[in-house]
Motif scaffolding. Sequence first.
Motif, mmCIF file in Angstrom:
data_model
loop_
_atom_site.group_PDB
_atom_site.id
_atom_site.type_symbol
_atom_site.label_atom_id
_atom_site.label_comp_id
_atom_site.label_asym_id
_atom_site.label_seq_id
_atom_site.Cartn_x
_atom_site.Cartn_y
_atom_site.Cartn_z
ATOM 1 N N ALA A 279 52.948 64.741 72.484
ATOM 2 C CA ALA A 279 54.186 65.395 72.913
ATOM 3 C C ALA A 279 55.119 65.660 71.740
ATOM 4 O O ALA A 279 55.994 66.516 71.816
ATOM 5 N N ALA A 280 54.915 64.936 70.642
ATOM 6 C CA ALA A 280 55.817 65.052 69.499
ATOM 7 C C ALA A 280 55.331 66.061 68.467
ATOM 8 O O ALA A 280 56.016 66.336 67.488
ATOM 9 N N ARG A 281 54.139 66.612 68.693
ATOM 10 C CA ARG A 281 53.543 67.499 67.691
ATOM 11 C C ARG A 281 54.244 68.864 67.649
ATOM 12 O O ARG A 281 54.530 69.444 68.685
ATOM 13 N N ALA B 57 45.860 71.903 63.101
ATOM 14 C CA ALA B 57 44.768 71.181 63.756
ATOM 15 C C ALA B 57 43.718 72.159 64.255
ATOM 16 O O ALA B 57 42.509 71.928 64.115
ATOM 17 N N ILE B 58 44.197 73.291 64.812
ATOM 18 C CA ILE B 58 43.260 74.296 65.315
ATOM 19 C C ILE B 58 42.412 74.819 64.159
ATOM 20 O O ILE B 58 41.190 74.914 64.259
ATOM 21 N N VAL C 277 45.571 67.605 71.927
ATOM 22 C CA VAL C 277 46.093 67.923 73.252
ATOM 23 C C VAL C 277 47.458 68.564 73.100
ATOM 24 O O VAL C 277 48.331 68.050 72.415
ATOM 25 N N ARG C 278 47.593 69.746 73.719
ATOM 26 C CA ARG C 278 48.899 70.397 73.714
ATOM 27 C C ARG C 278 49.546 70.084 75.063
ATOM 28 O O ARG C 278 48.967 70.303 76.113
ATOM 29 N N VAL C 279 50.775 69.556 75.016
ATOM 30 C CA VAL C 279 51.451 69.154 76.251
ATOM 31 C C VAL C 279 52.415 70.262 76.662
ATOM 32 O O VAL C 279 53.372 70.553 75.936
#
Lengths: 548, 548
Positions: free
Chosen positions: B192-194, B202-203, B210-212
């Motif tokens: 959640a902090a990314r 990362a991609i 995980v993208r929230v």
Amino acid sequence: MSSSESQEPALSAEAQSKKAAKKEAAKQEKLRRKQEVAAAAAAASNLSVEDDPLAVNYGQIPLIELQSKTPVNVNDWTRVEALNDSLKDEQVLIRGRAQTIRPVGKKMAFLVIRENGFTVQCLVQAQPDLVSPQMVKFAAALSRESIVDVEGVVSIPAAPIKGATQQVEIQVRKLYCVSKAVPTLPINIEDAARSEVEIEKAIQAGEQFVRVNQDTRLNNRVLDLRTPANQGIFRIQSQVGQAFRQFLYGESFVEIHTPKLIAGSSEGGAAVFRLDYKGQPACLAQSPQLHKQMSICGDFGRVFEIGPVFRAEDSFTHRHLCEFTGLDVEMEIKKHYFEVMDLVDKLFVAMFDSLNTNCKKDLEAVANQYPFEPLKYLRNTLRLTYEEGIQMLKAASNDFALQEVGVEIEPFGDLNTEAERKLGQLVLEKYGTEFYILHRYPLAVRPFYTMPCYDNPTYSNSFDVFIRGEEIISGAQRVHVPEFLEERAQACGIEVKTISSYIDSFRYGAPPHGGFGVGLERVVMLFCGLNNIRKTSLYPRDPQRIAP
Amino acid sequence: MSSSESQEPALSAEAQSKKAAKKEAAKQEKLRRKQEVAAAAAAASNLSVEDDPLAVNYGQIPLIELQSKTPVNVNDWTRVEALNDSLKDEQVLIRGRAQTIRPVGKKMAFLVIRENGFTVQCLVQAQPDLVSPQMVKFAAALSRESIVDVEGVVSIPAAPIKGATQQVEIQVRKLYCVSKAVPTLPINIEDAARSEVEIEKAIQAGEQFVRVNQDTRLNNRVLDLRTPANQGIFRIQSQVGQAFRQFLYGESFVEIHTPKLIAGSSEGGAAVFRLDYKGQPACLAQSPQLHKQMSICGDFGRVFEIGPVFRAEDSFTHRHLCEFTGLDVEMEIKKHYFEVMDLVDKLFVAMFDSLNTNCKKDLEAVANQYPFEPLKYLRNTLRLTYEEGIQMLKAASNDFALQEVGVEIEPFGDLNTEAERKLGQLVLEKYGTEFYILHRYPLAVRPFYTMPCYDNPTYSNSFDVFIRGEEIISGAQRVHVPEFLEERAQACGIEVKTISSYIDSFRYGAPPHGGFGVGLERVVMLFCGLNNIRKTSLYPRDPQRIAP
């Protein structure tokens, strides 16, 4: 009998019903009209403005002038508060309300101008080439509470002025009406400002007077708010909020704003206002309890909120409202609910100190109409357990019949209002304080989220705080273990499903925490020893009142 | 498509529906479980606590210990924030969340403990007579976000610590779990902090992540709030309120609390939430407008309020909520609405200054996840008339096709969102500010109580204030003449009967006055350049969301 009137023990018997209130209003109006007619007669003459070469010095300011025709320098106006003998012989411009208008013959009229509770006497006296008789007539015909701009020269009167706060007089040169009040006001500020002592004196002297009852006041709140006592009350209220926040900011608290629109039925238990939220059943939050605790789970550590809370209860008492302002605090604790009580202690002593220091004039204004003794409180707030309180009441019951004054003692129930009052008296006699904390309440009388005591689960880690024998604060350590919280909710008859997002908040690691809620209006009412919470709510809402 | 998600341009396409959100959540859970199983496997062994003579040094704290068994000295705990090399070799006790748990073999485990956004690395290492292998196992098996008490000795690591804010390490001697989090959290704080930049990296690196999305965040708000950016956002919000009040207290304003439960239908116009009030039709106040003006008539001179306002509108945008926090001001003026604008100018410059000074760390935390440039604002706020604004837009339309970007210019209508944005750009280019006042709006687009201009009644003595091309404040001089107010209400299609107590307030002498309302959440959103108001509301309420 309306709820608010029932709280006015000093009211005459015939004022105790709505009919009587109407009658009184009619009586008032009659009296007012008489006075107006007299004033108009005094001012009446055959002088006409058309014939007056000095007509430019007075009159009604046209709206267009008040629609920002030209920017003005606000410093051109002197505040009434600032008028003193250092301004002798200076020309000043003031704005305020025409509180009283007293014509003396056709050549003279005295005005008392009020701004923010400060008043000054102004003299409009006909003088050749300066003040025309027409201007005196205009002044004499002003309706009370109209707003006027007065330009004139400051003079020092030979004798002290009794009817005004400022000890200077203004020799009026120009007089403009900014906003005209209707000639007959529904209530007269002087009547509304009179104390019971003054009323008693007037009765004994056989004088005619109008007593304004609570409902009439509230129906005409905008006028009622102008009395010195009410000006004081709401300035004190503002200071309570300020002191509350200042203290908490200093203790690293974060101010939060939680939603008032809640899915389902809030905390359950108390009666809530229900509404339809885009097709979903919803209600108004009866307190920020659930969300402030969730904010602790959200890692804010220490939070507070000041905001409205809603109770749909049919409580017709002197201390219940359907909407009031809650001062709410929630904080992480290490282990002990005393950590919360320590904060309450320091916070309220600081608040009372700040009220006594910063609101001297306001407290005086309140006391002038509603006499009260300054609150007695200790540097370190007294703490008694509920059991100790019960013991004190029981011991006292040996001396006299408590039942006679309505006191009921139930060791595992709650104290009723009379028992709280009585205990307040006993505490004052024994400890010399009107502010104290009673803690370790029976669990059965506290909400489901209250932490039971470690040694005896019939008691809880909770507390109430009292001023002058009435409760103003309720607080406790909370249950932070989700399984136990579910169990407690079920035991208290709450449908766990409706508060699942609240309970789930504790599943992701929840620190031990506690907090409390304060009723702002109650603090002001009890600090000032007032007898009705409707006096400390700006526009009160009770089961019978939703206006103005 | 849900409204909140539509505001997240960076989200992958499959996340754009509720179904997809569920899918994602399931994916997340799977990933999380995998990680948990791995962690558990690493920690697994046949060590048993029963055999451990050092068992007293670790374990779950029983509830009874957290039920106030004995009062504690809160100063026994050191704040993580306060841990630095001056404490070298000292024994400390800290409480915080186990943010990360990293076992290294069976003899060692690293914990990162987080308290209030500060983090410290702790080492649990098996040592004879000091730390048992069972204790290492216990540490390794802790679930993330659990709250722990850590006792240990402060040491200075040879190399800088990357994964924590504090540059010391704690050699753990005792470790107790205060509150256990469930092993599988619905969202991971790290995810959640990314920031988007980190996600892109990362991609490109082909990493699993995980993208929230916004709805998942809000469904699990208590966890989401723990990210550094959210901790920063709500501390900034608290500071906005504090700066607002501090400034106004200094300018002799009184804080008031007006009722949210209103008879009839509030100001008319906007959609309101309706409810039954003890048998009477009522609604939730769409602003404190009427009552704050009435308080001016009640002689408080200058008032402000901070409280919830309610809008039942079906606005599915990035900047509308059904409940938000209004910062409201109302004040007497001498003659000109510029007196209100002067206050807005000084107040907001002071507020922005105080945010930049007092919230450095919080602004940094927000910018780390949601990069933004500091707000550009002038010492004296720029003021343009609406006409000047229209001229700027028209002149710019010579250079390029405004219609293409959705800008519509109506000289006597309101600016649409795109026109406001475009004008914000033009103002920034020409005047170097992202904060400015646009005044003299067409009367037709303002509420009925707005004072028309003296020279042209198609314009009004009103203003809006913009940050980064979006409106945050709306203000004006009000009509204080009751007959004219009635006329304006009727002209705007409002049933005068329903607001009679409001209009009557002006019959008893009403000073010229003006004021404004600010949306707290918008101020925070736009000061921080965020793209969605749901990010700056603690528990947002929109047409589709009334939980948690």
